[in-house]
Design a protein around this motif. Sequence first.
Motif, PDB file in Angstrom:
ATOM      1  N   GLU A 164       0.973  -1.186   0.020  1.00 50.19           N
ATOM      2  CA  GLU A 164      -0.017  -0.657  -0.213  1.00 50.19           C
ATOM      3  C   GLU A 164       0.849   1.209   0.315  1.00 50.19           C
ATOM      4  O   GLU A 164       0.958   2.198  -0.514  1.00 50.19           O
ATOM      5  CB  GLU A 164      -0.779   0.266   1.496  1.00 50.19           C
ATOM      6  CG  GLU A 164      -2.689  -0.936   0.876  1.00 50.19           C
ATOM      7  CD  GLU A 164      -1.409  -2.569   1.167  1.00 50.19           C
ATOM      8  OE1 GLU A 164      -2.244  -3.673   0.920  1.00 50.19           O
ATOM      9  OE2 GLU A 164      -0.274  -2.627   2.151  1.00 50.19           O
ATOM     10  N   THR A 170       3.344   1.862  -1.894  1.00 49.85           N
ATOM     11  CA  THR A 170       3.999   2.194  -2.428  1.00 49.85           C
ATOM     12  C   THR A 170       3.168   2.399  -3.972  1.00 49.85           C
ATOM     13  O   THR A 170       3.431   3.107  -4.826  1.00 49.85           O
ATOM     14  CB  THR A 170       4.704   0.868  -3.853  1.00 49.85           C
ATOM     15  OG1 THR A 170       3.421  -0.034  -3.779  1.00 49.85           O
ATOM     16  CG2 THR A 170       5.215   0.021  -2.773  1.00 49.85           C
ATOM     17  N   ALA A 171       1.906   3.026  -3.928  1.00 55.71           N
ATOM     18  CA  ALA A 171       1.309   4.093  -4.199  1.00 55.71           C
ATOM     19  C   ALA A 171       1.290   4.995  -4.546  1.00 55.71           C
ATOM     20  O   ALA A 171       1.508   6.003  -6.401  1.00 55.71           O
ATOM     21  CB  ALA A 171      -0.569   4.173  -3.656  1.00 55.71           C
ATOM     22  N   SER A 193       4.346   5.054  -7.891  1.00 56.47           N
ATOM     23  CA  SER A 193       3.052   4.506  -9.210  1.00 56.47           C
ATOM     24  C   SER A 193       3.551   5.172 -10.267  1.00 56.47           C
ATOM     25  O   SER A 193       3.758   6.111 -11.009  1.00 56.47           O
ATOM     26  CB  SER A 193       1.985   3.703  -8.554  1.00 56.47           C
ATOM     27  OG  SER A 193       1.369   4.903  -8.373  1.00 56.47           O
ATOM     28  N   GLU A 240       0.790   5.952 -11.981  1.00 60.85           N
ATOM     29  CA  GLU A 240      -0.410   6.596 -11.796  1.00 60.85           C
ATOM     30  C   GLU A 240      -0.044   8.343 -11.408  1.00 60.85           C
ATOM     31  O   GLU A 240      -0.535   8.578 -11.112  1.00 60.85           O
ATOM     32  CB  GLU A 240      -1.668   6.351 -11.015  1.00 60.85           C
ATOM     33  CG  GLU A 240      -2.699   5.184 -12.283  1.00 60.85           C
ATOM     34  CD  GLU A 240      -1.542   3.959 -11.920  1.00 60.85           C
ATOM     35  OE1 GLU A 240      -2.074   2.413 -13.035  1.00 60.85           O
ATOM     36  OE2 GLU A 240      -0.436   3.906 -11.563  1.00 60.85           O
ATOM     37  N   TRP A 241       0.680   7.550 -10.202  1.00 57.38           N
ATOM     38  CA  TRP A 241       1.372   9.181  -9.045  1.00 57.38           C
ATOM     39  C   TRP A 241       2.479   9.544 -10.013  1.00 57.38           C
ATOM     40  O   TRP A 241       1.837  11.037  -9.836  1.00 57.38           O
ATOM     41  CB  TRP A 241       2.017   8.397  -7.808  1.00 57.38           C
ATOM     42  CG  TRP A 241       2.629   9.180  -7.171  1.00 57.38           C
ATOM     43  CD1 TRP A 241       4.220   9.732  -7.138  1.00 57.38           C
ATOM     44  CD2 TRP A 241       2.396  10.601  -6.411  1.00 57.38           C
ATOM     45  NE1 TRP A 241       4.273  10.872  -6.862  1.00 57.38           N
ATOM     46  CE2 TRP A 241       3.420  11.701  -6.170  1.00 57.38           C
ATOM     47  CE3 TRP A 241       1.692  10.847  -6.256  1.00 57.38           C
ATOM     48  CZ2 TRP A 241       4.007  12.621  -5.275  1.00 57.38           C
ATOM     49  CZ3 TRP A 241       1.351  12.156  -5.634  1.00 57.38           C
ATOM     50  CH2 TRP A 241       2.227  12.523  -5.144  1.00 57.38           C
ATOM     51  N   THR A 263       2.850  -0.143 -11.339  1.00 56.04           N
ATOM     52  CA  THR A 263       1.135   0.988 -11.204  1.00 56.04           C
ATOM     53  C   THR A 263       0.845   0.069 -10.092  1.00 56.04           C
ATOM     54  O   THR A 263       0.654  -0.640  -9.753  1.00 56.04           O
ATOM     55  CB  THR A 263       0.502  -0.244 -13.055  1.00 56.04           C
ATOM     56  OG1 THR A 263       0.234  -1.264 -12.640  1.00 56.04           O
ATOM     57  CG2 THR A 263       1.222   0.010 -14.010  1.00 56.04           C
ATOM     58  N   LEU A 264      -1.193   1.185  -9.653  1.00 60.55           N
ATOM     59  CA  LEU A 264      -1.596   0.339  -8.979  1.00 60.55           C
ATOM     60  C   LEU A 264      -2.568  -0.358  -9.668  1.00 60.55           C
ATOM     61  O   LEU A 264      -3.428  -1.446  -8.462  1.00 60.55           O
ATOM     62  CB  LEU A 264      -2.416   1.540  -8.469  1.00 60.55           C
ATOM     63  CG  LEU A 264      -2.042   3.098  -8.618  1.00 60.55           C
ATOM     64  CD1 LEU A 264      -3.277   3.524  -8.488  1.00 60.55           C
ATOM     65  CD2 LEU A 264      -1.519   3.104  -7.036  1.00 60.55           C
ATOM     66  N   PRO A 281       1.171  -3.522  -8.974  1.00 58.27           N
ATOM     67  CA  PRO A 281       1.635  -3.472  -8.312  1.00 58.27           C
ATOM     68  C   PRO A 281       2.912  -4.510  -8.602  1.00 58.27           C
ATOM     69  O   PRO A 281       2.857  -5.950  -8.474  1.00 58.27           O
ATOM     70  CB  PRO A 281       1.383  -3.699  -7.339  1.00 58.27           C
ATOM     71  CG  PRO A 281       0.115  -3.387  -7.278  1.00 58.27           C
ATOM     72  CD  PRO A 281      -0.317  -3.873  -8.234  1.00 58.27           C
TER      73      PRO A 281
END
Length: 487
Positions: free
Chosen positions: A141, A143-144, A147, A149-150, A263-264, A267
């Motif tokens: 969690e 590591t979001a 990512s 997306e981040w 990625t989300l 992962p």
Amino acid sequence: MPTCLFIEQHNNGLAFYINGDLQFDTVDEAIYHEYLVIPSVALAVKRFPHTELQILICGGGDGLAARDVLQFPEVSHVDLVDYNPEVLELGKNVFKEFNDGSLESDRLTIYTQEAFEFLSTIKEKSYHVIICDFTYPSCTEDTAIYSQEWFKTISRVLYPGGIISTNGVSPENRTTGFWCLYQTLLAAGLMAKPLQLTIPSFQRHDYGNWGFFLASPVAIQRSEIEGITLPENLQAIALKNLLKVFEFENAIAHSRHSVNIHTLDCPQLFYYLLNPHIQSPQIIEAIDEKTINFLDIEEAGTGLIGLRDLLQLESTAQRWLEEVQGNEIDTSKLLPVQHPYHNPKMTAEWLAHLQKLLSEIDLSRLLGSILERAQELPPQIAAELKQLSDKIRTGQQILTLSPRAAEFIMMLSVTLLMANLASPDAVFAKGYYSGSSHSPGSSGYSGGNTYYSEGDWSWFNRTIGFVLTAAGGIWLINLLTNRSNND
């Protein structure tokens, strides 16, 4: 997970830990923070002349990164977003003498919230520089904020030509994790430059050398870095040294093309952090250069989106099936490390003792329980398991197993192994708890363990072990059912 903050006082200042992981030691924190901050802001000054720079710091509640940002008179305003109010309070008080009171600056605004949530409210093209100063991930969690997306999110709020600087992991000790971040930045449409350096306090904690990334939607040229102007009175950075930190040994750099992006939806990063070295590295072709300076190259991303989260039980089972059905079995791939306090040697020992583990199972009772749900199984599998159960019950010799029965036993083994790794010592009720914390650059245990008696915790361990094994059994039935239906 509750956050544990710890400050260690020493003759030369203090060291700050979060959940047992060193965040900084005042003896040498300037090395970390200057390399994280100074190149990105100095480059922005060069790219946006005569501009009042807007800066965003994500994390950095200790105020040390903000201190270095505020050294630039060109910086008009800094937004700092950190979700932990306790760290921010320390930054305003205990760390104030080290951060020069940066959190009280009239050029800085603090937001106490999650960075992802904060950025969702920010309009496009709001910042010239975004600095990510996050803690080392302790679970998937966490590591979001590393990512694809981040990185796309922070790119959205960045001015064209703006700069991103982000803390990485050790390219020495977490090689695949480091290059996973690199490929993820490239996949997000950013031109990334990796850099590494030695921080003595990190080395003393066996974290290895430490890595960062400088990135931008616009390629970063060597000539730009050579032409930046550094503030006066820096403790760690000199321009001649800055040019060298982008240099990597080929022994480390070659593996950058052998990792997936993070990625989300799928992962990958935490798997790489726990399993940091590629298990079957390709043979490196002979090359003249022993090192690569990333200031001298521009390359497109080669990382692929992962097909599955390799820390999930089903992914491990699929890998077992693929390995066993292949011509050769690579046992190093069969059981990934699942927790920071495990290491590849420990999981290899699990595999070596697989036969002993299976001998502890009452197979007759287990098959009986499975056959109680025979109506949910494909008829062929149910018949084969019934035949196996009858042979065991009547004491007949079992010379061979049908492929389906053999597959069932193998999947059962995977379920038990993964259940024990998901909740260590719970499946077999060892009654042990580790009070130590993981250090980012090392594997295994790191001191200060607490032991509880069997009488105190055995009931809890057995309960958790039963639940995990039962859940694995149900998953096993579903997996076999789906495979049978697909055949």
